[in-house]
Scaffold this active site. Structure first.
Site, PDB file in Angstrom:
ATOM      1  CG  HIS A 198      -1.816   1.053   1.462  1.00  0.00           C
ATOM      2  ND1 HIS A 198      -3.231   1.202   0.931  1.00  0.00           N
ATOM      3  CD2 HIS A 198      -1.740   2.442   1.766  1.00  0.00           C
ATOM      4  CE1 HIS A 198      -3.835   2.306   1.018  1.00  0.00           C
ATOM      5  NE2 HIS A 198      -2.773   2.953   1.581  1.00  0.00           N
ATOM      6  CD  GLU A 199       1.310   3.024   3.572  1.00  0.00           C
ATOM      7  OE1 GLU A 199       1.374   4.430   3.111  1.00  0.00           O
ATOM      8  OE2 GLU A 199       0.454   2.665   4.350  1.00  0.00           O
TER       9      GLU A 199
HETATM   10  N1  TRP Z   1      -1.749   8.038   4.091  1.00  0.00           N
HETATM   11  C1  TRP Z   1      -1.601   7.011   5.123  1.00  0.00           C
HETATM   12  C2  TRP Z   1      -1.884   5.701   4.503  1.00  0.00           C
HETATM   13  O1  TRP Z   1      -2.863   5.561   4.359  1.00  0.00           O
HETATM   14  C3  TRP Z   1      -2.338   6.930   6.433  1.00  0.00           C
HETATM   15  C4  TRP Z   1      -2.435   8.334   7.251  1.00  0.00           C
HETATM   16  C5  TRP Z   1      -3.065   9.329   7.246  1.00  0.00           C
HETATM   17  C6  TRP Z   1      -1.653   8.305   8.485  1.00  0.00           C
HETATM   18  N2  TRP Z   1      -2.769  10.060   8.284  1.00  0.00           N
HETATM   19  C7  TRP Z   1      -1.841   9.628   9.123  1.00  0.00           C
HETATM   20  C8  TRP Z   1      -0.538   7.569   9.228  1.00  0.00           C
HETATM   21  C9  TRP Z   1      -1.557  10.043  10.353  1.00  0.00           C
HETATM   22  C10 TRP Z   1      -0.240   8.027  10.349  1.00  0.00           C
HETATM   23  C11 TRP Z   1      -0.544   9.064  10.956  1.00  0.00           C
HETATM   24  O2  TRP Z   1      -1.202   5.171   3.925  1.00  0.00           O
HETATM   25 ZN    ZN Z   2      -2.860   5.296   2.105  1.00  0.00          ZN
END
Ligand code: TRP
Ligand code: ZN
Length: 865
Positions: free
Chosen positions: A298-299
Site C-alpha cells: 500500500h505505502e
Molecule cells: N496516508 C496513510 C496511509 O493510508 C495514512 C495516514 C493518514 C496516516 N494520516 C496519518 C498515518 C497519520 C499516520 C498518521 O497510507
Molecule cells: Zn494510504
C-alpha cells in the site's frame, strides 16, 4: 462546557494558493526539547491574495524577507498562522523557529519515539515543524540539512537522495538530503537515531538501481526480512501490472513504536508502525505476515497514486486512498488466493464500512464538508473508495480501466488532482459519460438492491427485476439512483451455467442504473429453471435483498460456481438463523443448515483449507448489528454461540482429524501453509465452542504443542472465555514467554479485552504494561474491547461504555487523533436497546461537556446529532 461550534471546511470554498514556492531549504538542528528549524523558501506570486503560512506551537526566533529582518509590524502571528502583510511578487523568505519534539504526545509533526526523532506530517503535521502553506496543492522541491549529536543519532534520514555528510563539531554531525520530485508538505519526513538496518537492492525494469533499507530497533534487523521481501514484490508488481517504476535511487522504511496509524507513504522514506514491519516465524502470525505484505505494498503503491499524483485538497482523499487500497487488494489477490482475499476484504467492508454508512458518522466517499481532517481517514474513504474503483472496472471492463489508468498517469503526473480529473481519464478510455457513476462519490449510505425473479416455463424466459434504494443518511435525506454493476450468472444446478441468449458462458454484467430495471433472459429449448447468482465476487458494494427460503438458499449454495457467492450464501443462511435463534430462545439450531455448512467445510477441507476456514466463520456481531433495530448485542452473541456450538458438534471428528495431523514445518509464511494453519486455527476455535469439560484440557495441550504463533494465539484466544485453571495457566505462560516482545504482548492484551467483561478491560488498562503513550497498546485494550467485543462493550449495565469513556478522556489531551478514533466505537449507540442506549448517550453527553480536543468534539457532536 464547550460552546464554540466547530468550523466546517467546505469543498465549494476551494481557492488555489496565490503563491508558488519552487524550492525550500530546511535546516534542522536536532535536540529533543529544542529543535531549531530554519527554512529558506523561494516564493513567487501567481494570483491575487494574502501571503498566509500555517504554523502551530512554533516559537518564532526570526524572519527575513530578501535578507532583511522583518519588523513586528510587518507580519501578524496567530495561534495557527503567520501573515506577511506586504510582499513583492518574487522573494526569498527565511524563517527560524524552535520546536519541542519531546513534548509532542499527539504524534503529529516532529516527535520522539523510542529515543529517536521521527515525523508524521499527513494531514497537517508539517505546520508543527515550520511555517508553511500546509496544503497538498502547494508542491515544492525540498532540500534538507540536519545536524545532531553523533553518538545518540548516528543515522540521519529524509526524503529523496542522500547528499553531503560530515562532522559538525561539538560531537555533532550533519547530513543532507535532496528530493528532486516536487511534493506537498504532508509527504515530508525526517528520522534520526540509532537503528539496525536490513539492506537489499532492486533493479527496475528500466535498469535503474535502487538501494533499499528497512530501519528498525537495535538487534531487530532480521525481523525486517519479510517487510523487505514484500517491498521487492511490490516494486515488481507495480511494474508488471501498471507499468510504474520507482523513481529514486534510494527507498527506505523506518519502523517506529509509537504511531497513530498503520504506515505513511512519505516520498522515498516510508514510516511504519513497527507492528507492520517486524515479523519472525516464532512471534508473528500468518495474519501479521499478510498485513505486512499488504501495507508495505500500500505505502509503496502510493509513490504513484498519492505522491507523483497527489490530491488538490483533502476532500479528494479517496483519490489516493481508495485507489491505493484497490491496488494493494489486487496485489494481495495476485500473490495469494483471489477468492479468499475478496472474502476477507468484504468481511472488513461489511463490518466496518457498512456500519459507518448506516450510522450517524455516515459521509460520502468524497465529502463536501469536514470538521476535522484527521477524522476523514475512514473506512468509507478507504474501503468504499476502493470498492468504487473495483465496481468501475466491472462497469467499463478491464481494458478500458487499464487504458484509463495509463491516461491518468500520463496526464496528471506531477499534479495535485481531483476525482473529476481521475474520472475524465475513464471517460476518455471508455467513451462513456460517467457523470451518473460519480454520484457514488457524493452520496452516503449503502444502496439496497431488491431482486425478484419470474420464470416463464412455456417461453423459457427468466425475468429479473431489480430495484435500488439508498437509505437516508445525516443531512442527506434524498438519494438518487447510482449505476450498480452486478456480475450475474445463471446456474444449471449441475456445477455449471445455463445457456442464456446473449450472455457469455451463462454470465453477464447487469447494470442497474435507475430505480427499477427489468432484464429478460431467454434460455435454450428444454432448459430447466436456472438459479440466479448475482453480485458475484461482490462486484458492487450494495446489500442484496432476495426473498429466498432456507431450502432455496441451500440449493443455490450447492449450485454456485463463484466461491465468493458460495461463502456469501452460507453467511446469509447463518445470519437468518442467528436472528431466528434470537427470537426463539428455546429452539435448537436448524440441523439441516448446520449439516450443509459442515458438509461444505468438509468438501473444501483438503483442497482449499483457507476457504474452508472462512466458511466456519459466522457473521460477527458488528455485522449482525446492522440488521436489526433496536438491537441487543448480548442476545445476538448468545444466539450466535448456539449456532456455533452446533456447528462445532457436527465438525467434532473433522476437527480432531485436522488437529491430529502435524502442523507444517519448517514454518513458511506462504499462502499454502497459511491456509493450512487457518483451518487448524478454525478447528481450535470450534473445539472451544463445544464448551465441554475436557475442551480446556485439550486446548491447553494444543497450546503447549503449538509450533507457531498463529496456533498458540488461536489456543489462547479460545481458552480466554473458558474460566478455569487451564485458562489461567496459559494466560500466564504466554505472558511470561513473550513479555519482552511488545507486539506479542499487544496481542495478549487484545485477546483478553476482545472477549472479557468491562471489568477485565478496566483491569487491563491498569496493568503495569499498559502504556498511555503507545497507541498500539492503547488500541490493544480500548479498541479490542469497544470495537470487537460488542456484547460486553454494550452490556446493559453501562459499565463498558463508562470504562471506554474514561480511557478516551485520559487519552484525549495527549493524543486527540487516537481519542477520536476510539470514540467512533460509540457510533451505533442509537440502535441499542433502551438501557444500553441510555448509558451510551450519557457517556457521550458527559464527554461533550468536557474540554475535549477538536477531533474528539467533532465525533461526539456528530454521534449525538
Ligand atoms: N496516508 C496513510 C496511509 O493510508 C495514512 C495516514 C493518514 C496516516 N494520516 C496519518 C498515518 C497519520 C499516520 C498518521 O497510507
Ligand atoms: Zn494510504
Amino acid at each position: 462546557m464547550r460552546t464554540d461550534t466547530p468550523v466546517l471546511t467546505k469543498l465549494d470554498n476551494y481557492t488555489p494558493y496565490p503563491f508558488e514556492i519552487d524550492q525550500v531549504h530546511l535546516d534542522f538542528s536536532l535536540e529533543p526539547t529544542a529543535t531549531r528549524v530554519r527554512a529558506k523558501m523561494q516564493v513567487r506570486r501567481v494570483s491575487d491574495g494574502a501571503f498566509v503560512l500555517d504554523g502551530q506551537k512554533l516559537k518564532l526566533n526570526s524572519i527575513k524577507l530578501d535578507g532583511t529582518p522583518l519588523a513586528e509590524s510587518d507580519y501578524v502571528v496567530t495561534d495557527d498562522t503567520l501573515t506577511i502583510t506586504k510582499v513583492p511578487s518574487k522573494f526569498v523568505l527565511e524563517t527560524d523557529v524552535t520546536i519541542d519534539p519531546s513534548s509532542n504526545t499527539a504524534l503529529s509533526g516532529l516527535y520522539i519515539s523510542g529515543g529517536r526523532f521521527c515525523s508524521q506530517c499527513e494531514a497537517t503535521g508539517f505546520r508543527n515543524i515550520t511555517y508553511w502553506p500546509d496544503r497538498p496543492d502547494v508542491m515544492s522541491r525540498f532540500h534538507v540539512r540536519m545536524d545532531a549529536d553523533k553518538a545518540a543519532y548516528p543515522i540521519l534520514l529524509s526524503n529523496g537522495t542522500p547528499g553531503d555528510t560530515g562532522d559538525a563539531g561539538n560531537g555533532r554531525h550533519f547530513a543532507e538530503w535532496d528530493d528532486p520530485h516536487p511534493k506537498p508538505s504532508y509527504l515530508f519526513a525526517l528520522c534520526a537515531g540509532d537503528y539496525d538496518v536490513w539492506r537489499d537492492d532492486f533493479t527496475t525494469m528500466n535498469g535503474d538501481h535502487v538501494d533499499l533499507g528497512v530501519y528498525v530497533d537495535k538487534g531487530q534487523a532480521e525481523r525486517a526480512k519479510w517487510a523487505m521481501e514484500s517491498l521487492k514484490a511490490s516494486m515488481k508488481w507495480d511494474e508488471k501490472r501498471f507499468g510504474r517504476c520507482y523513481d529514486l535511487g534510494v527507498f527506505n522504511i523506518v519502523a517506529v513504536r509509537d504511531f497513530n496509524f498503520g504506515a505513511m507513504e512519505n516520498k522515498g522514506l516510508n514510516i511504519f508502525n513497527s507492528a507492520y514491519v517486524l515479523a519472525d516465524p516464532d512471534s508473528a502470525t500468518d495474519a501479521d505476515f499478510e498485513a505486512i505484505e499488504s501495507i508495505v505494498g500500500h505505502e509503496y503503491f502510493h509513490n504513484w497514486t498519492g505522491n507523483r499524483i497527489t490530491c488538490r485538497d483533502w476532500f479528494q482523499l479517496c483519490l489516493k486512498e481508495g485507489l491505493t487500497v484497490f491496488r494493494d487488494q489486487e496485489f494481495s489477490s495476485d500473490l495469494r488466493s483471489r477468492p479468499v482475499q475478496r472474502i476477507k476484504d468484504v468481511m472488513r467492508l461489511r463490518s466496518r464500512q457498512f456500519a459507518e454508512d448506516g450510522g450517524p458518522l455516515a459521509h460520502p466517499v468524497r465529502p463536501d464538508t469536514y470538521g476535522s481532517i484527521d477524522n476523514l481517514y475512514t473506512a468509507t474513504v478507504y474501503e468504499k473508495g476502493s470498492e468504487l474503483i473495483r465496481a468501475l472496472t466491472v462497469l467499463i471492463g478491464d481494458e478500458a480501466f487499464n487504458k484509463g489508468m495509463q491516461i491518468y498517469f500520463d496526464e496528471f503526473d506531477g499534479t495535485a488532482s481531483t476525482i473529476e480529473d481521475f474520472y475524465s481519464c475513464f471517460e476518455k478510455s471508455s467513451g462513456r459519460d460517467l457523470s451518473q457513476y460519480r454520484r457514488w462519490y457524493s452520496q452516503a449510505g449503502t444502496p439496497e438492491v431488491t431482486v425478484k425473479e419470474d420464470w416463464d416455463e412455456a417461453a423459457k424466459t427468466l425475468t429479473i427485476s431489480l430495484s435500488q434504494k439508498t437509505p437516508p443518511t445525516p443531512r442527506q435525506s434524498e438519494k438518487k439512483p447510482v449505476p450498480i454493476p452486478l456480475r450475474t450468472a445463471l446456474l444449471d444446478g449441475k456445477g455449471g451455467h445455463a445457456d442464456a441468449e446473449g450472455w457469455t458462458d451463462g454470465e453477464t454484467v447487469l447494470v442497474l442504473d435507475s430505480e427499477h430495471k427489468t432484464f429478460k433472459v431467454k434460455l435454450a429449448e428444454g432448459a430447466d429453471r436456472p438459479l440466479l447468482s448475482i453480485n458475484r465476487q461482490f462486484s458492487a458494494p450494495v446489500r442484496v435483498r432476495r426473498d429466498l427460503s432456507t431450502e432455496a438458499l441451500l440449493e443455490l449454495a450447492a449450485a454456485e460456481t463463484d466461491p465468493f457467492n458460495t461463502w456469501d450464501s452460507f453467511q446469509t443462511l447463518a445470519r437468518t438463523e442467528i436472528f431466528r435463534l434470537l427470537d426463539e430462545p428455546q429452539s435448537p439450531p436448524d440441523s439441516e443448515l448446520v449439516e450443509a455448512l459442515a458438509d461444505a467445510v468438509r468438501h473444501y477441507r483438503s483442497d482449499d483449507p483457507a476457504f474452508a476456514a472462512l466458511l466456519t466463520a459466522l457473521p460477527d456481531i458488528g455485522e449482525l448489528f446492522q440488521h436489526r433495530e433496536p438491537v441487543d448485542p448480548a442476545g445476538l452473541d448468545d444466539a450466535r454461540k448456539r449456532l456455533r456450538k452446533a456447528l462445532a458438534e457436527n465438525l467434532k471428528n473433522d476437527a480432531e482429524a485436522v488437529l491430529s495431523e502435524p502442523s507444517p514445518t519448517p514454518f513458511k509464511p506462504s499462502p499454502e501453509q497459511a491456509g493450512t494453519r487457518a483451518l487448524r486455527s478454525a478447528m481450535i476455535g470450534l473445539t472451544g465452542a463445544l464448551a465441554t469439560s475436557d475442551a480446556a484440557d485439550r486446548l491447553k495441550a494444543l497450546y503447549e504443542a503449538a509450533p507457531n504463533m498463529t496456533e498458540s494465539l488461536a489456543c489462547l484466544r479460545t481458552l480466554v472465555p473458558l474460566p478455569g485453571a487451564q485458562r489461567d495457566a496459559v494466560i500466564n505462560d504466554f505472558y511470561e514467554k513473550w513479555k519482552d516482545n511488545a507486539l506479542v504482548i499487544d496481542k495478549w492484551f487484545a485477546v483478553q479485552a476482545g472477549q472479557g467483561t468491562a471489568d477485565d478491560a478496566k483491569r487491563l488498562s491498569e496493568h503495569p504494561d499498559y502504556d498511555l503513550s503507545n497507541p498500539n497498546r492503547v488500541r490493544s485494550v480500548a479498541a479490542a474491547f469497544a470495537m470487537t467485543n460488542l456484547a460486553a462493550f454494550h452490556a446493559r449495565d453501562g459499565k463498558g461504555h463508562r470504562v471506554v469513556g474514561e480511557i478516551i478522556s485520559k487519552i484525549d489531551n495527549r493524543n486527540p487523533a487516537l481519542a477520536a478514533r476510539l470514540l467512533t466505537s460509540f457510533e451505533q449507540w442509537s440502535k441499542l436497546e433502551p438501557t444500553a442506549k441510555a448509558s451510551a448517550k450519557k457517556v457521550l453527553e458527559d464527554l461533550r461537556d468536557q474540554d475535549l480536543s477538536k477531533n474528539a468534539q467533532d465525533i461526539v457532536a456528530r454521534a449525538l446529532e
